[in-house]
Design a protein around this motif. Structure first.
Motif, PDB file in Angstrom:
ATOM      1  N   LEU A 131       0.742  -1.162  -0.111  1.00  0.00           N
ATOM      2  CA  LEU A 131       0.246   0.094   0.073  1.00  0.00           C
ATOM      3  C   LEU A 131       0.756   1.240  -0.169  1.00  0.00           C
ATOM      4  CD1 LEU A 131      -2.614  -1.175   2.571  1.00  0.00           C
ATOM      5  CD2 LEU A 131      -2.718  -1.068   0.239  1.00  0.00           C
ATOM      6  N   PRO A 132       0.480   2.272  -0.657  1.00  0.00           N
ATOM      7  CA  PRO A 132       1.288   3.670  -0.711  1.00  0.00           C
ATOM      8  C   PRO A 132       1.558   4.224   0.455  1.00  0.00           C
ATOM      9  CG  PRO A 132      -0.827   3.753  -1.497  1.00  0.00           C
ATOM     10  CD  PRO A 132      -0.871   2.183  -1.458  1.00  0.00           C
ATOM     11  N   ILE A 133       0.624   3.878   1.444  1.00  0.00           N
ATOM     12  CA  ILE A 133       0.768   4.761   2.791  1.00  0.00           C
ATOM     13  C   ILE A 133       2.039   4.136   3.723  1.00  0.00           C
ATOM     14  CG2 ILE A 133      -0.366   5.317   4.876  1.00  0.00           C
ATOM     15  CD1 ILE A 133      -2.532   3.337   3.127  1.00  0.00           C
ATOM     16  N   LYS A 134       2.845   5.244   4.101  1.00  0.00           N
ATOM     17  CA  LYS A 134       3.861   4.479   4.807  1.00  0.00           C
ATOM     18  C   LYS A 134       3.812   5.214   6.174  1.00  0.00           C
ATOM     19  CE  LYS A 134       8.172   3.861   2.165  1.00  0.00           C
ATOM     20  NZ  LYS A 134       9.607   4.089   1.959  1.00  0.00           N
ATOM     21  N   SER A 135       4.060   4.570   7.369  1.00  0.00           N
ATOM     22  CA  SER A 135       3.973   5.095   8.715  1.00  0.00           C
ATOM     23  C   SER A 135       5.062   4.551   9.514  1.00  0.00           C
ATOM     24  CB  SER A 135       2.810   4.438   9.274  1.00  0.00           C
ATOM     25  OG  SER A 135       3.003   3.177   9.800  1.00  0.00           O
ATOM     26  N   LEU A 136       5.184   5.165  10.672  1.00  0.00           N
ATOM     27  CA  LEU A 136       6.139   4.716  11.622  1.00  0.00           C
ATOM     28  C   LEU A 136       6.420   3.235  11.709  1.00  0.00           C
ATOM     29  CD1 LEU A 136       5.794   7.408  14.259  1.00  0.00           C
ATOM     30  CD2 LEU A 136       7.785   7.328  12.663  1.00  0.00           C
ATOM     31  N   GLU A 137       5.155   2.465  11.716  1.00  0.00           N
ATOM     32  CA  GLU A 137       5.428   0.983  11.797  1.00  0.00           C
ATOM     33  C   GLU A 137       5.677   0.495  10.592  1.00  0.00           C
ATOM     34  OE1 GLU A 137       1.923  -0.251  13.871  1.00  0.00           O
ATOM     35  OE2 GLU A 137       1.561   1.684  14.655  1.00  0.00           O
ATOM     36  N   GLY A 138       6.328   1.072   9.602  1.00  0.00           N
ATOM     37  CA  GLY A 138       6.494   0.230   8.249  1.00  0.00           C
ATOM     38  C   GLY A 138       5.480   0.371   7.132  1.00  0.00           C
ATOM     39  N   GLN A 139       5.778  -0.185   6.234  1.00  0.00           N
ATOM     40  CA  GLN A 139       4.829  -0.102   4.798  1.00  0.00           C
ATOM     41  C   GLN A 139       4.046  -0.929   5.062  1.00  0.00           C
ATOM     42  OE1 GLN A 139       6.998  -0.021   1.105  1.00  0.00           O
ATOM     43  NE2 GLN A 139       4.996   0.932   0.128  1.00  0.00           N
ATOM     44  N   GLY A 140       2.441  -0.515   4.589  1.00  0.00           N
ATOM     45  CA  GLY A 140       1.533  -1.409   4.850  1.00  0.00           C
ATOM     46  C   GLY A 140       1.449  -2.391   3.577  1.00  0.00           C
ATOM     47  N   TRP A 141       0.598  -3.576   3.635  1.00  0.00           N
ATOM     48  CA  TRP A 141       0.495  -4.335   2.517  1.00  0.00           C
ATOM     49  C   TRP A 141      -0.827  -4.998   2.629  1.00  0.00           C
ATOM     50  CZ3 TRP A 141      -0.201  -9.051   5.053  1.00  0.00           C
ATOM     51  CH2 TRP A 141       0.554  -9.086   6.038  1.00  0.00           C
ATOM     52  N   GLU A 142      -1.315  -5.335   1.330  1.00  0.00           N
ATOM     53  CA  GLU A 142      -2.466  -6.237   1.323  1.00  0.00           C
ATOM     54  C   GLU A 142      -2.346  -7.577   0.689  1.00  0.00           C
ATOM     55  OE1 GLU A 142      -6.755  -4.108   1.359  1.00  0.00           O
ATOM     56  OE2 GLU A 142      -6.729  -5.617  -0.589  1.00  0.00           O
ATOM     57  N   TRP A 143      -2.835  -8.517   1.299  1.00  0.00           N
ATOM     58  CA  TRP A 143      -2.529  -9.839   0.617  1.00  0.00           C
ATOM     59  C   TRP A 143      -3.781 -10.533   0.526  1.00  0.00           C
ATOM     60  CZ3 TRP A 143       0.087 -14.069   4.379  1.00  0.00           C
ATOM     61  CH2 TRP A 143       0.076 -15.329   3.826  1.00  0.00           C
ATOM     62  N   SER A 144      -3.983 -11.004  -0.766  1.00  0.00           N
ATOM     63  CA  SER A 144      -5.391 -11.739  -0.905  1.00  0.00           C
ATOM     64  C   SER A 144      -5.288 -12.838  -1.411  1.00  0.00           C
ATOM     65  CB  SER A 144      -6.029 -10.639  -1.975  1.00  0.00           C
ATOM     66  OG  SER A 144      -7.198 -11.352  -2.322  1.00  0.00           O
ATOM     67  N   LEU A 145      -5.893 -13.794  -0.769  1.00  0.00           N
ATOM     68  CA  LEU A 145      -6.257 -15.024  -1.168  1.00  0.00           C
ATOM     69  C   LEU A 145      -7.472 -15.515  -1.680  1.00  0.00           C
ATOM     70  CD1 LEU A 145      -4.501 -14.790   1.896  1.00  0.00           C
ATOM     71  CD2 LEU A 145      -3.895 -16.999   1.245  1.00  0.00           C
ATOM     72  N   GLU A 146      -7.436 -16.262  -2.710  1.00  0.00           N
ATOM     73  CA  GLU A 146      -8.812 -16.719  -3.427  1.00  0.00           C
ATOM     74  C   GLU A 146      -8.835 -18.367  -3.238  1.00  0.00           C
ATOM     75  OE1 GLU A 146     -11.045 -15.607  -7.249  1.00  0.00           O
ATOM     76  OE2 GLU A 146      -9.621 -14.062  -6.464  1.00  0.00           O
ATOM     77  N   PRO A 147      -9.651 -19.005  -2.594  1.00  0.00           N
ATOM     78  CA  PRO A 147      -9.561 -20.600  -2.609  1.00  0.00           C
ATOM     79  C   PRO A 147      -9.871 -21.243  -3.924  1.00  0.00           C
ATOM     80  CG  PRO A 147     -11.507 -19.598  -1.447  1.00  0.00           C
ATOM     81  CD  PRO A 147     -10.781 -18.395  -1.884  1.00  0.00           C
TER      82      PRO A 147
END
Lengths: 204, 804
Positions: A131-147
């Protein structure tokens, strides 16, 4: 918070997180503690179901899901057996052979938290984006799983996992439109084994 | 063929058998027709029977149960279970998929199932969903009985909150107490450790192998040799190919076809070994004695005609010929050559130009007496209601009659033409002299035994005392079938899936209607489960969890509505916020009967409906099959205490039958030989009859003595060897007693017959099936003794003084 854990070795500064780096980070985790807050939104119900509690996941043992709110129930899920203890009720043990679906779902759950590529690849087609947002806790991400395998694909349409350093929330989208969101706080991941009291918790 | 005899001076006795060439041609016609029948049956394939059960009389129970058991066992016989195991689950799946594809392509495979498709997986839910209100799981039923519906309601509530239970809106709306889920879980939980993985029924074993189940149904009876061999050959090729493609693959098999296949292969090997052995023995003996192949041709002609007609008669009268009949039929060779040898030795001893009609006249009394006694003895066997015995008796009697007929109607003509070609070994040749000395000593020995008052009593006393003291009786049918160890081990692995499906030890529940049968089943199960809890068995399969009786469905419907829905729905509604229409629908749900017919017709009953049998007019049946049954007595006791339930163990019951018939056949033999003794007394006087009977009786006793000394048990099959020894022994004695020509020729005939018979039975003693080996042992000891004692009978018919 994550000092000393393998997860504290994030991708080199500046490098965006990838599925690979996230899985590698999760893989080193032996024990995972968190508080959870679950919101189940079922179409048939007039209001969302809220619950909360704590979870303890140990790669070698399994998963303990302790719900403390709105009533107490403890689910202990191990390789071949699941124990359900409900406030004021009798303890029920279910073996994997009796209820394969529950075990598949909980195995997937454990696989997600421990970066078990083999299990995940077998059951899901996966995509990942930082994800484009960076914060103090590090760069965010989104992980998507399709069964892609039965019986999971009959119940679940998609699982979305969000995180920064580690998993912070799961969104489970059922095929019928029901949703479950599990938000995690106070996440503690470590490579050290369980403490004796934690081991005790897995025993009946 | 030329006319058998035209000698105008033939005596009247001989006329009876060769008045014209008509009988000779008639016999030829019979043999040709028989050959045609045999060829036609063989070309149709289903001419041989290897199922041990076919040897036995219908078990003593009511015709309905009998029919039900037969129908169910023939159904189970066609099932094949294969377990495909590999360390790597993905490889196991790939291998299993390829196996399924290969099996489906084999001719003879009626249906094959591996990966279940979605429709199969949802078939259970589809069938049972409309009936969920009357299908509580046993645990719920128990809670309701104790008025503890609240516990179930609280569990349901907890399940809704759990992220792992995959509870959706639809289920919550239709079935907020999760009755269907619980029912399906319980009903499907009977195969321990089995789960559905990507559509495959899969199981992990202790060594970390993932096993997948592939089941198939054969389109043919696995006991039909030709189909079974063809299918098994192709299956083996497929298995080899699969193992080559997937190193480390564990392929385990369970199915009657594999056991039947092993039985067929063994039967074939033994038949060909025994047949070959006795054929070689006959060839060698004939060549040694006659120095010509012509007598050999005659003997073989006799044998071939005897066997062809015996086969044809058996096929026409009894249908498929049992492998046991063939094994014992192969030994018929040793019996029917008696006649041929007797004729040939007598003829051979005469000068080349003596008329064969004279030979026949000399030996005719002996041949006739021998034929009559043998036929009498075998007819006694035929009276036993024991299909295997009757078949062997029929086979032997018809074979003997034909062998006799060939000697009487064909030999004189055939041997007259050829006689000039043979070179008699008269008394003057060197070998003739050696032989004569040997025979002289033999005769002298037996004369001495007759003379010395103590010799015979001592010998007979010994021969009777040893078996009387040392012979054990064991009627266990299982010694008839020694199963290959490898197959037994594989069966153990595969049977972890579904319990033993071999159907050898089962409970059979009967009712006039499906409802009555199901009620009886339900009434019996609590007691049966107590046996299981005490370790009497590991598991069982019955239709009961899948299709409750209507009575039970009604009672459950009421209990669920009044004990769960009405009092505890408010708790659920309040905590979850379920809308009121859900409640209204639950309480208004009417009772709808789940009919057995609907279950049987649904794909959901696959793998279970084979336990169900509708058999008008006998009623409706179902079977309970077991896994790891270790306490059959307790299970039998449950059956005895329950109405309409019978415990059936084919092996145990057959053993009882074996015992019964061993007893019965003993008396039949005693009766038959008492009659024969009377007949002999009329002809030879009391003393003569005694001397004729001594060789067969001594032989029988010697056979049993050998059996006792070898530490082997007596059963009905070895008793049958005693019958053969008696038959052969009496032949030898009669030939000696009726010997009117040169004694040397008769001794030669008896010796040749005994030697060929010993050859064939000696090989039987090597059989890997214990019962057949015991048969061989008795025959071996018995024939040797009968042969040695035969000269005792010499001269009883008032023939010439002994002149070897």
């Amino acid at each position: 918070m994550l000092a000393g854990s393998p997860m504290a070795a994030p991708p080199r500064a500046g490098a965006a997180p990838t599925l690979e780096s996230t899985l590698s980070g999760l893989e080193g985790v032996g024990v995972f503690n968190a508080q959870f807050e679950s919101t189940r939104t079922l179409k048939v119900l007039r209001r969302p179901l809220l619950s909360g509690g704590s979870l303890l996941l140990a790669k070698e043992h399994g998963l303990i899901w302790t719900q403390t709110f709105p009533f107490r129930q403890k689910l202990t899920i191990m390789a071949e057996v699941m124990r359900q203890e409900i406030q004021g009720g009798e303890t029920i043990e279910i073996s994997a052979k009796d209820n394969p679906l529950v075990f598949v779902i909980s195995r997937v759950f454990i696989a997600m938290f421990s970066g078990d590529r083999e299990t995940l690849n077998r059951h899901f087609s996966m995509s990942f984006q930082s994800l484009p947002i960076k914060s103090l806790e590090g760069q965010g991400w989104e992980w998507s799983l399709e069964p892609i395998t039965s019986p999971i694909n009959r119940a679940i349409a998609r699982i979305r996992i969000q995180g920064r350093e580690t998993i912070s929330a799961l969104d489970i989208l059922a095929t019928n439109g029901d949703r479950t969101r599990i938000a995690l706080t106070h996440v503690r991941a470590r490579s050290e084994p369980l403490t004796p009291s934690e081991v005790q918790a897995f025993r009946p | 063929m030329s006319e058998p005899d035209q000698n105008p001076s033939r005596p009247p006795k001989y006329r009876l058998f060769a008045r014209s060439s008509l009988p000779a041609w008639g016999l030829l016609l019979v043999v040709l027709v028989a050959g045609g029948v045999v060829a036609e049956r063989m070309s149709r394939g289903a001419w041989i029977e290897t199922n041990i059960m076919a040897l036995l009389p219908p078990l003593a129970r009511d015709p309905g149960s009998e029919a039900a058991l037969r129908a169910i066992s023939s159904r189970l016989e066609r099932r094949v279970f294969l377990s495909v195991g590999h360390e790597d689950a993905a490889k196991a799946k790939a291998a299993a998929a390829r196996l399924v594809k290969g099996l489906a392509a084999l001719p003879g495979t009626a249906a094959v199932e591996g990966k279940l498709d979605e429709s199969r997986l949802t078939a259970w839910a589809d069938l049972y969903a409309p009936f969920r209100h009357q299908l509580p799981s046993p645990r719920l039923r128990a809670l309701l009985a104790r008025n503890q519906g609240e516990a179930w309601a609280r569990e349901a509530l907890a399940r809704v909150y759990s992220p792992f239970a995959a509870v959706g809106s639809a289920e919550l709306e239709e079935d907020p107490f999760f009755l269907l889920r619980a029912f399906l879980l319980h009903a499907g939980s009977e195969a321990p450790g089995v789960q559905v993985e990507e559509g495959w029924l899969s199981r992990k074993d202790g060594q970390g192998l993932t096993h997948l189940l592939v089941t198939l149904e054969l389109g043919f009876n696995p006991y039909t040799v030709r189909d079974a061999k063809a299918w098994e050959g192709q299956f083996n090729a497929l298995a080899l190919e699969l193992k080559a493609g997937f190193p480390g693959l564990a392929l385990n098999r369970l199915g009657t076809i594999f056991f039947a296949g092993a039985g067929i292969r063994r039967g074939e090997t033994e038949v060909s070994t025994i047949g070959l052995g006795s054929a070689l023995g006959v060839v060698a003996l004939v060549l040694a004695v006659f120095h010509s192949l012509v007598p050999l041709g005659l003997v073989l002609l006799s044998l071939a005609c005897a066997i062809v007609v015996a086969l044809a008669v058996t096929m026409i009268v009894m249908g498929p010929v049992h492998i046991f009949t063939l094994v014992f039929g192969a030994s018929l060779i040793g019996v029917s050559v008696d006649y041929a040898f007797h004729f040939l030795c007598e003829h051979h001893g005469e000068s080349g130009d003596a008329p064969p009609g004279g030979v026949l006249r000399k030996i005719m009394p002996a041949l006739l007496m021998s034929l009559v006694t043998s036929v009498m003895a075998y007819l006694a066997l035929f009276m036993a209601p024991f299909p295997g015995m009757r078949q062997i008796a029929l086979f032997s009697v018809s074979g003997l009659l034909v062998a006799f007929a060939t000697v009487v109607w064909w030999y004189p003509a055939l041997s007259r033409r050829r006689a000039a070609g043979t070179r008699p070994t008269g008394a003057g040749s060197r070998r003739g002299v050696r032989e004569a000395r040997l025979f002289e000593r033999w005769l002298a020995g037996t004369r001495w035994m007759l003379g010395a008052r103590w010799a015979l009593p001592v010998l007979m006393g010994l021969l009777v005392a040893v078996p009387a003291l040392g012979l054990r009786v064991d009627d266990d049918v299982r010694q008839l079938q020694s199963l290959p160890g490898e197959l037994v081990a594989e069966e153990k692995i595969v049977s972890r899936w579904m319990g033993s499906m071999s159907g050898t030890r089962i409970l059979l529940v009967r009712g006039d209607t499906a409802e009555e049968m199901l009620r009886r089943l339900e009434a019996m199960l609590p007691a049966l489960e107590r046996v299981g809890e005490q370790g009497g068995f590991q598991g069982y399969r019955s239709v009961s969890p899948w299709i409750p009786s209507m009575e039970k469905q009604r009672a459950d419907h009421l209990a669920v509505r009044e004990g769960l829905y009405r009092p505890w729905f408010p708790l659920l509604a309040e905590s979850l916020g379920l809308p009121p229409p859900v409640e209204a629908k639950l309480l208004a749900a009417p009772f709808r009967p789940l009919e057995p017919g609907a279950w049987l017709a649904s794909p959901a009953s696959a793998g279970w409906r084979e336990l169900w049998l509708d058999l008008p007019p006998h009623g409706v049946f179902s079977v309970v099959v077991f896994q790891g049954l270790s306490d059959p007595a307790a299970v039998a006791a449950v059956a005895k205490a329950s109405e309409g339930v019978a415990y059936s163990s084919a092996a145990d019951e057959i053993s009882v039958v074996f015992k019964t018939y061993r007893d019965r056949i003993q008396w039949l033999i005693l009766g038959a030989y008492a009659l024969i003794w009377v007949l002999l007394s009329l002809r030879y006087g009391l003393g003569g009859a005694w001397r004729i009977m001594l060789p067969p009786l001594g032989g029988a006793a010697a056979g049993l003595t050998l059996l006792a000394l070898a530490g082997r048990p007596l059963n009905v099959i070895s008793l049958f060897a005693v019958v053969l020894v008696l038959g052969l022994g009496i032949d030898y004695a009669l030939f000696m007693g009726e010997s009117r020509g040169q004694v040397r020729a008769t001794l030669q005939a008896v010796a040749m017959s005994a030697l060929t018979t010993l050859l064939s039975f000696g090989l039987l003693a090597l059989s890997s099936t214990q019962a057949i080996a015991n048969f061989g042992l008795v025959a071996f000891g018995g024939i040797t003794m009968a042969f040695l004692l035969a000269p005792i009978a010499h001269g009883v018919a008032g023939g010439k003084k002994v002149q070897p």
